[in-house]
Design a protein around this motif. Structure first.
Motif, mmCIF file in Angstrom:
data_model
loop_
_atom_site.group_PDB
_atom_site.id
_atom_site.type_symbol
_atom_site.label_atom_id
_atom_site.label_comp_id
_atom_site.label_asym_id
_atom_site.label_seq_id
_atom_site.Cartn_x
_atom_site.Cartn_y
_atom_site.Cartn_z
ATOM 1 N N MET A 10 4.939 13.073 -9.470
ATOM 2 C CA MET A 10 6.567 12.966 -8.819
ATOM 3 C C MET A 10 6.616 11.276 -9.415
ATOM 4 O O MET A 10 5.849 10.606 -9.017
ATOM 5 C CB MET A 10 6.535 13.206 -7.651
ATOM 6 N N PRO A 11 7.505 11.114 -10.120
ATOM 7 C CA PRO A 11 7.882 9.529 -10.236
ATOM 8 C C PRO A 11 8.041 8.833 -8.925
ATOM 9 O O PRO A 11 8.485 9.161 -8.211
ATOM 10 C CB PRO A 11 9.273 9.496 -10.723
ATOM 11 N N GLY A 12 7.224 7.509 -9.043
ATOM 12 C CA GLY A 12 7.438 6.607 -7.931
ATOM 13 C C GLY A 12 6.166 7.169 -6.818
ATOM 14 O O GLY A 12 6.113 6.415 -5.824
ATOM 15 N N CYS A 13 5.308 7.958 -7.077
ATOM 16 C CA CYS A 13 4.544 8.374 -6.008
ATOM 17 C C CYS A 13 3.393 8.730 -6.922
ATOM 18 O O CYS A 13 3.159 8.990 -8.049
ATOM 19 C CB CYS A 13 4.897 9.971 -5.561
ATOM 20 N N ILE A 26 0.928 -1.330 -0.010
ATOM 21 C CA ILE A 26 0.063 -0.045 -0.023
ATOM 22 C C ILE A 26 0.841 1.208 0.088
ATOM 23 O O ILE A 26 1.927 1.306 0.670
ATOM 24 C CB ILE A 26 -0.766 0.214 1.224
ATOM 25 N N PHE A 27 0.504 2.286 -0.570
ATOM 26 C CA PHE A 27 1.231 3.458 -0.804
ATOM 27 C C PHE A 27 0.394 4.479 0.060
ATOM 28 O O PHE A 27 -0.913 4.755 -0.204
ATOM 29 C CB PHE A 27 1.292 3.865 -2.345
ATOM 30 N N LEU A 64 -2.001 9.206 6.107
ATOM 31 C CA LEU A 64 -2.847 9.318 5.195
ATOM 32 C C LEU A 64 -2.705 7.931 4.127
ATOM 33 O O LEU A 64 -1.987 7.980 3.725
ATOM 34 C CB LEU A 64 -2.769 10.412 4.500
ATOM 35 N N PHE A 65 -3.819 7.194 4.081
ATOM 36 C CA PHE A 65 -3.929 6.035 3.209
ATOM 37 C C PHE A 65 -5.402 5.636 2.930
ATOM 38 O O PHE A 65 -6.390 6.221 3.724
ATOM 39 C CB PHE A 65 -3.170 4.879 3.768
ATOM 40 N N SER A 66 -5.562 4.943 1.901
ATOM 41 C CA SER A 66 -7.046 4.414 1.588
ATOM 42 C C SER A 66 -6.964 2.891 1.305
ATOM 43 O O SER A 66 -6.071 2.597 0.574
ATOM 44 C CB SER A 66 -7.509 5.345 0.496
ATOM 45 N N PRO A 67 -8.151 2.221 1.958
ATOM 46 C CA PRO A 67 -8.177 1.035 1.460
ATOM 47 C C PRO A 67 -8.385 0.595 -0.136
ATOM 48 O O PRO A 67 -7.905 -0.412 -0.289
ATOM 49 C CB PRO A 67 -9.613 0.553 2.340
ATOM 50 N N THR A 68 -8.661 1.750 -0.779
ATOM 51 C CA THR A 68 -8.414 1.342 -2.182
ATOM 52 C C THR A 68 -7.226 1.224 -2.691
ATOM 53 O O THR A 68 -6.986 0.853 -3.927
ATOM 54 C CB THR A 68 -9.513 2.485 -2.844
ATOM 55 N N ASP A 69 -6.117 1.709 -2.154
ATOM 56 C CA ASP A 69 -4.855 1.445 -2.570
ATOM 57 C C ASP A 69 -4.100 0.170 -2.104
ATOM 58 O O ASP A 69 -3.053 -0.002 -2.446
ATOM 59 C CB ASP A 69 -4.212 2.766 -1.954
ATOM 60 N N PHE A 70 -4.876 -0.645 -1.383
ATOM 61 C CA PHE A 70 -4.445 -2.014 -0.955
ATOM 62 C C PHE A 70 -4.072 -2.762 -2.456
ATOM 63 O O PHE A 70 -5.357 -2.749 -3.215
ATOM 64 C CB PHE A 70 -5.196 -2.917 0.112
ATOM 65 N N LYS A 71 -3.005 -3.409 -2.688
ATOM 66 C CA LYS A 71 -3.082 -4.105 -3.880
ATOM 67 C C LYS A 71 -1.914 -5.209 -3.995
ATOM 68 O O LYS A 71 -1.068 -5.069 -3.018
ATOM 69 C CB LYS A 71 -2.983 -3.282 -5.062
ATOM 70 N N GLN A 72 -2.020 -6.233 -4.869
ATOM 71 C CA GLN A 72 -0.976 -6.962 -4.931
ATOM 72 C C GLN A 72 0.391 -6.595 -5.285
ATOM 73 O O GLN A 72 0.314 -5.439 -6.131
ATOM 74 C CB GLN A 72 -1.455 -8.367 -6.165
ATOM 75 N N GLU A 73 1.487 -6.959 -4.717
ATOM 76 C CA GLU A 73 2.901 -6.248 -5.085
ATOM 77 C C GLU A 73 3.098 -5.936 -6.513
ATOM 78 O O GLU A 73 3.727 -5.109 -6.787
ATOM 79 C CB GLU A 73 3.742 -7.057 -4.177
ATOM 80 N N SER A 74 2.829 -7.184 -7.248
ATOM 81 C CA SER A 74 3.143 -6.999 -8.831
ATOM 82 C C SER A 74 2.180 -6.249 -9.555
ATOM 83 O O SER A 74 2.512 -5.733 -10.721
ATOM 84 C CB SER A 74 3.106 -8.443 -9.117
ATOM 85 N N ARG A 75 0.926 -5.686 -8.801
ATOM 86 C CA ARG A 75 0.198 -4.711 -9.717
ATOM 87 C C ARG A 75 0.575 -3.401 -9.985
ATOM 88 O O ARG A 75 0.964 -2.804 -8.854
ATOM 89 C CB ARG A 75 -1.151 -4.919 -8.960
ATOM 90 N N ALA A 76 0.292 -2.863 -11.035
ATOM 91 C CA ALA A 76 0.733 -1.400 -11.295
ATOM 92 C C ALA A 76 -0.166 -0.607 -10.738
ATOM 93 O O ALA A 76 -1.340 -0.932 -10.284
ATOM 94 C CB ALA A 76 0.878 -1.201 -12.862
ATOM 95 N N ASP A 77 0.409 0.690 -10.400
ATOM 96 C CA ASP A 77 -0.426 1.726 -9.540
ATOM 97 C C ASP A 77 -1.524 2.201 -10.681
ATOM 98 O O ASP A 77 -1.339 2.419 -11.801
ATOM 99 C CB ASP A 77 0.478 2.833 -9.105
#
Length: 294
Positions: free
Chosen positions: A211-214, A120-121, A140-153
Protein backbone atom coordinates in the motif's frame (compact mmCIF):
# COMPACT_ATOMS: atom_id res chain seq x y z
CA UNK A 1 -25.67 -3.23 19.92
CA UNK A 2 -24.35 -2.86 16.37
CA UNK A 3 -20.63 -2.84 15.62
CA UNK A 4 -19.01 0.46 14.68
CA UNK A 5 -18.86 1.97 11.18
CA UNK A 6 -15.72 3.05 9.30
CA UNK A 7 -16.45 6.71 10.16
CA UNK A 8 -16.80 5.89 13.87
CA UNK A 9 -13.54 3.92 13.84
CA UNK A 10 -11.75 6.82 12.10
CA UNK A 11 -13.07 9.22 14.74
CA UNK A 12 -11.83 6.93 17.54
CA UNK A 13 -8.38 6.62 15.92
CA UNK A 14 -8.17 10.42 15.52
CA UNK A 15 -8.96 10.82 19.23
CA UNK A 16 -6.37 8.19 20.19
CA UNK A 17 -3.61 9.82 18.13
CA UNK A 18 -4.52 13.22 19.53
CA UNK A 19 -4.35 11.80 23.05
CA UNK A 20 -0.93 10.21 22.43
CA UNK A 21 0.59 13.38 20.93
CA UNK A 22 2.85 15.58 23.09
CA UNK A 23 1.99 16.20 25.85
CA UNK A 24 0.08 12.94 26.32
CA UNK A 25 -3.51 13.58 27.40
CA UNK A 26 -4.20 10.65 29.75
CA UNK A 27 -7.67 12.00 30.62
CA UNK A 28 -8.65 11.82 26.95
CA UNK A 29 -7.14 8.35 26.60
CA UNK A 30 -9.00 7.12 29.68
CA UNK A 31 -12.33 7.99 28.03
CA UNK A 32 -11.41 5.78 25.04
CA UNK A 33 -10.40 2.74 27.07
CA UNK A 34 -12.18 0.20 29.23
CA UNK A 35 -11.05 0.37 32.88
CA UNK A 36 -9.86 -3.20 32.49
CA UNK A 37 -8.21 -2.72 29.11
CA UNK A 38 -5.36 -5.13 28.34
CA UNK A 39 -2.37 -3.28 26.88
CA UNK A 40 0.62 -5.03 25.35
CA UNK A 41 3.53 -2.65 24.82
CA UNK A 42 6.51 -4.07 22.87
CA UNK A 43 8.90 -5.93 25.15
CA UNK A 44 6.81 -5.29 28.27
CA UNK A 45 4.56 -7.52 30.42
CA UNK A 46 0.84 -7.10 29.75
CA UNK A 47 -0.92 -4.30 31.66
CA UNK A 48 -4.39 -5.46 32.75
CA UNK A 49 -5.87 -2.07 33.72
CA UNK A 50 -5.76 1.46 32.31
CA UNK A 51 -4.05 2.81 35.44
CA UNK A 52 -1.33 0.14 35.20
CA UNK A 53 -0.67 1.04 31.55
CA UNK A 54 -0.46 4.75 32.39
CA UNK A 55 1.94 4.11 35.27
CA UNK A 56 4.24 1.90 33.18
CA UNK A 57 4.10 3.81 29.89
CA UNK A 58 3.95 7.47 30.89
CA UNK A 59 7.78 7.81 31.08
CA UNK A 60 8.11 6.08 27.67
CA UNK A 61 5.68 8.37 25.85
CA UNK A 62 7.23 11.44 27.53
CA UNK A 63 10.53 10.62 25.76
CA UNK A 64 8.98 11.53 22.39
CA UNK A 65 9.54 15.28 22.32
CA UNK A 66 7.02 17.32 20.25
CA UNK A 67 5.38 14.09 19.07
CA UNK A 68 2.73 14.33 16.36
CA UNK A 69 0.92 11.15 15.38
CA UNK A 70 -1.01 10.70 12.15
CA UNK A 71 -2.41 8.03 9.84
CA UNK A 72 -0.43 8.04 6.53
CA UNK A 73 -2.11 9.84 3.65
CA UNK A 74 -4.57 7.60 1.73
CA UNK A 75 -4.28 4.84 4.36
CA UNK A 76 -7.07 3.81 6.70
CA UNK A 77 -7.96 1.42 9.47
CA UNK A 78 -9.17 -2.05 8.47
CA UNK A 79 -11.48 -3.80 10.88
CA UNK A 80 -12.87 -7.32 11.14
CA UNK A 81 -15.89 -8.29 13.23
CA UNK A 82 -14.78 -10.74 15.94
CA UNK A 83 -17.90 -10.94 18.13
CA UNK A 84 -21.45 -9.63 17.83
CA UNK A 85 -20.61 -6.01 18.67
CA UNK A 86 -16.79 -6.17 18.81
CA UNK A 87 -14.33 -5.42 16.05
CA UNK A 88 -10.58 -6.02 15.74
CA UNK A 89 -8.82 -3.08 14.12
CA UNK A 90 -5.38 -2.50 12.58
CA UNK A 91 -4.33 1.00 11.60
CA UNK A 92 -0.95 2.34 10.38
CA UNK A 93 0.60 5.26 12.22
CA UNK A 94 3.47 7.69 11.66
CA UNK A 95 4.95 9.46 14.66
CA UNK A 96 7.11 12.55 13.98
CA UNK A 97 9.14 13.78 16.97
CA UNK A 98 12.50 15.07 18.19
CA UNK A 99 15.01 12.41 19.29
CA UNK A 100 16.02 12.72 22.94
CA UNK A 101 18.84 11.50 25.19
CA UNK A 102 16.24 9.38 27.06
CA UNK A 103 15.43 7.53 23.82
CA UNK A 104 19.15 7.19 23.12
CA UNK A 105 19.57 5.37 26.45
CA UNK A 106 16.55 3.18 25.72
CA UNK A 107 17.66 2.30 22.17
CA UNK A 108 21.48 2.52 22.07
CA UNK A 109 21.55 0.66 18.73
CA UNK A 110 19.80 3.58 16.97
CA UNK A 111 22.24 6.04 15.35
CA UNK A 112 20.13 9.19 15.81
CA UNK A 113 21.45 12.06 17.95
CA UNK A 114 19.46 14.09 20.50
CA UNK A 115 17.78 17.00 18.69
CA UNK A 116 17.39 15.13 15.37
CA UNK A 117 13.99 15.49 13.73
CA UNK A 118 12.89 11.88 13.60
CA UNK A 119 9.99 9.60 12.80
CA UNK A 120 8.83 6.03 13.18
CA UNK A 121 6.21 4.05 11.27
CA UNK A 122 4.21 1.37 13.05
CA UNK A 123 0.77 -0.16 13.51
CA UNK A 124 -1.93 0.23 16.14
CA UNK A 125 -3.87 -2.95 16.94
CA UNK A 126 -6.97 -2.79 19.11
CA UNK A 127 -10.45 -4.18 19.84
CA UNK A 128 -13.47 -1.89 20.09
CA UNK A 129 -16.96 -2.56 21.43
CA UNK A 130 -20.11 -1.04 19.94
CA UNK A 131 -19.79 1.66 22.64
CA UNK A 132 -16.40 2.75 21.19
CA UNK A 133 -14.63 1.31 24.23
CA UNK A 134 -11.24 -0.31 23.76
CA UNK A 135 -10.67 -3.65 25.55
CA UNK A 136 -7.25 -4.52 24.03
CA UNK A 137 -4.48 -2.29 22.67
CA UNK A 138 -1.15 -3.49 21.25
CA UNK A 139 1.07 -1.11 19.24
CA UNK A 140 3.53 -2.82 16.90
CA UNK A 141 6.80 -1.11 16.01
CA UNK A 142 10.48 -1.92 15.70
CA UNK A 143 13.51 0.12 16.85
CA UNK A 144 15.02 -0.52 13.40
CA UNK A 145 12.33 1.82 12.01
CA UNK A 146 13.48 4.88 13.95
CA UNK A 147 14.97 7.22 11.33
CA UNK A 148 15.63 10.83 10.45
CA UNK A 149 12.49 12.51 9.20
CA UNK A 150 14.01 13.19 5.78
CA UNK A 151 15.25 9.64 5.18
CA UNK A 152 13.35 7.41 2.75
CA UNK A 153 11.68 4.24 3.99
CA UNK A 154 13.55 0.98 3.47
CA UNK A 155 12.21 -1.32 0.76
CA UNK A 156 14.47 -4.35 1.20
CA UNK A 157 13.42 -5.82 4.56
CA UNK A 158 12.80 -9.53 5.12
CA UNK A 159 9.03 -9.05 4.71
CA UNK A 160 9.46 -6.98 1.53
CA UNK A 161 11.56 -9.74 0.01
CA UNK A 162 9.22 -12.49 1.25
CA UNK A 163 6.13 -10.99 -0.39
CA UNK A 164 7.90 -10.28 -3.67
CA UNK A 165 9.10 -13.90 -3.61
CA UNK A 166 5.49 -15.02 -3.08
CA UNK A 167 4.64 -13.30 -6.39
CA UNK A 168 6.64 -16.05 -8.11
CA UNK A 169 3.98 -18.67 -7.38
CA UNK A 170 2.43 -21.04 -4.87
CA UNK A 171 5.59 -23.19 -4.68
CA UNK A 172 7.58 -20.20 -3.38
CA UNK A 173 4.96 -19.64 -0.67
CA UNK A 174 5.18 -23.32 0.31
CA UNK A 175 8.99 -23.09 0.56
CA UNK A 176 8.81 -20.20 3.03
CA UNK A 177 6.46 -21.88 5.52
CA UNK A 178 7.47 -23.69 8.68
CA UNK A 179 6.72 -27.37 9.31
CA UNK A 180 3.69 -26.35 11.36
CA UNK A 181 1.74 -23.19 10.59
CA UNK A 182 -1.30 -21.56 12.17
CA UNK A 183 -3.41 -19.78 9.57
CA UNK A 184 -6.70 -17.92 9.79
CA UNK A 185 -8.81 -16.15 7.16
CA UNK A 186 -11.77 -13.79 7.71
CA UNK A 187 -15.16 -15.59 7.55
CA UNK A 188 -13.31 -18.89 6.89
CA UNK A 189 -11.69 -19.26 10.31
CA UNK A 190 -8.67 -21.36 11.24
CA UNK A 191 -7.09 -23.64 8.64
CA UNK A 192 -4.00 -25.85 8.49
CA UNK A 193 -1.16 -25.51 6.00
CA UNK A 194 -2.97 -27.38 3.22
CA UNK A 195 -6.12 -25.30 3.82
CA UNK A 196 -4.11 -22.10 3.58
CA UNK A 197 -2.47 -23.19 0.33
CA UNK A 198 -5.83 -24.26 -1.07
CA UNK A 199 -7.26 -20.76 -0.52
CA UNK A 200 -4.19 -18.93 -1.87
CA UNK A 201 -4.22 -21.16 -4.97
CA UNK A 202 -7.69 -19.75 -5.73
CA UNK A 203 -6.13 -16.26 -6.05
CA UNK A 204 -5.47 -16.76 -9.78
CA UNK A 205 -2.56 -14.84 -11.39
CA UNK A 206 -2.02 -13.13 -8.04
CA UNK A 207 0.36 -10.18 -7.68
CA UNK A 208 1.16 -8.58 -4.34
CA UNK A 209 2.22 -4.96 -3.91
CA UNK A 210 2.52 -2.69 -0.90
CA UNK A 211 0.00 0.00 0.00
CA UNK A 212 1.33 3.48 -0.86
CA UNK A 213 2.62 5.33 2.19
CA UNK A 214 2.84 2.14 4.27
CA UNK A 215 5.47 -0.56 4.67
CA UNK A 216 5.94 -3.86 6.48
CA UNK A 217 7.05 -3.81 10.11
CA UNK A 218 8.55 -6.77 11.95
CA UNK A 219 9.01 -6.74 15.73
CA UNK A 220 11.05 -9.25 17.75
CA UNK A 221 8.87 -10.91 20.41
CA UNK A 222 11.19 -13.46 21.99
CA UNK A 223 14.72 -14.72 22.41
CA UNK A 224 14.24 -17.68 20.07
CA UNK A 225 14.48 -15.65 16.84
CA UNK A 226 10.71 -15.16 16.67
CA UNK A 227 9.15 -11.97 15.30
CA UNK A 228 5.66 -10.83 14.48
CA UNK A 229 4.95 -8.51 11.62
CA UNK A 230 2.29 -6.71 9.64
CA UNK A 231 2.39 -6.38 5.86
CA UNK A 232 0.20 -3.70 4.17
CA UNK A 233 -0.55 -5.64 1.00
CA UNK A 234 -2.67 -5.12 -2.10
CA UNK A 235 -3.54 -8.44 -3.75
CA UNK A 236 -4.54 -8.14 -7.42
CA UNK A 237 -5.86 -11.38 -8.92
CA UNK A 238 -8.54 -13.16 -10.94
CA UNK A 239 -11.41 -14.30 -8.78
CA UNK A 240 -12.30 -17.98 -8.43
CA UNK A 241 -16.01 -18.78 -8.04
CA UNK A 242 -15.07 -21.13 -5.15
CA UNK A 243 -14.08 -18.07 -3.10
CA UNK A 244 -17.68 -16.82 -3.05
CA UNK A 245 -18.65 -19.48 -0.50
CA UNK A 246 -15.55 -18.91 1.59
CA UNK A 247 -15.82 -15.10 1.76
CA UNK A 248 -19.65 -14.83 1.50
CA UNK A 249 -19.52 -12.78 -1.71
CA UNK A 250 -21.05 -12.96 -5.19
CA UNK A 251 -18.35 -12.13 -7.71
CA UNK A 252 -18.01 -13.54 -11.21
CA UNK A 253 -15.46 -16.26 -11.94
CA UNK A 254 -12.29 -14.72 -13.43
CA UNK A 255 -13.30 -11.18 -12.43
CA UNK A 256 -10.26 -8.96 -11.82
CA UNK A 257 -10.29 -7.98 -8.15
CA UNK A 258 -8.22 -6.05 -5.64
CA UNK A 259 -7.98 -7.12 -2.02
CA UNK A 260 -6.45 -4.81 0.60
CA UNK A 261 -5.21 -6.42 3.79
CA UNK A 262 -2.92 -5.89 6.74
CA UNK A 263 -1.45 -9.41 6.78
CA UNK A 264 -0.34 -10.53 10.24
CA UNK A 265 2.58 -12.96 10.16
CA UNK A 266 4.81 -14.63 12.72
CA UNK A 267 8.30 -15.62 11.61
CA UNK A 268 10.70 -18.00 13.36
CA UNK A 269 14.15 -18.82 12.00
CA UNK A 270 13.15 -17.12 8.71
CA UNK A 271 10.12 -19.39 8.26
CA UNK A 272 6.49 -18.23 8.46
CA UNK A 273 4.75 -20.06 11.33
CA UNK A 274 1.56 -17.99 11.49
CA UNK A 275 -0.42 -16.22 8.74
CA UNK A 276 -3.62 -14.22 9.29
CA UNK A 277 -4.66 -11.71 6.62
CA UNK A 278 -6.72 -8.93 8.22
CA UNK A 279 -9.53 -7.69 5.97
CA UNK A 280 -13.31 -7.52 5.71
CA UNK A 281 -14.31 -9.31 2.49
CA UNK A 282 -17.34 -7.12 1.83
CA UNK A 283 -15.41 -3.87 2.33
CA UNK A 284 -11.87 -4.71 1.25
CA UNK A 285 -12.39 -6.90 -1.86
CA UNK A 286 -13.37 -4.79 -4.86
CA UNK A 287 -13.74 -5.56 -8.58
CA UNK A 288 -11.21 -3.70 -10.77
CA UNK A 289 -12.75 -1.87 -13.74
CA UNK A 290 -16.03 -3.23 -15.08
CA UNK A 291 -15.71 -6.90 -14.16
CA UNK A 292 -17.36 -8.09 -10.98
CA UNK A 293 -20.93 -9.09 -10.19
CA UNK A 294 -21.89 -12.74 -10.52
Amino acid sequence: MAALTQAQVKSWVDDLLEGLASPVDWTKLQKLMSKRVTVEMPGEPKAKKFEDWKKKSEPFYDCFKNAKRTVPKNAQAIFVRSKKDEIEVICPEVCSFVWTSALQEMYPQVTLAPGDKSRIFGYLRFKLSGKSECSWFAPLFSPTDFKQESRADDDDSFLHKLYLQWNEGVEKIQDSLGEEIKAEFPTVGKVDKSGMMEILALFKDCKRSFMPGCHPVMMAIGKDDTSEGIVPVIYTFKWSAALNDKFKLQLADNAEVELRSYDCVTVKNNKVISFAPHFDPETNIKPVGKSGGA
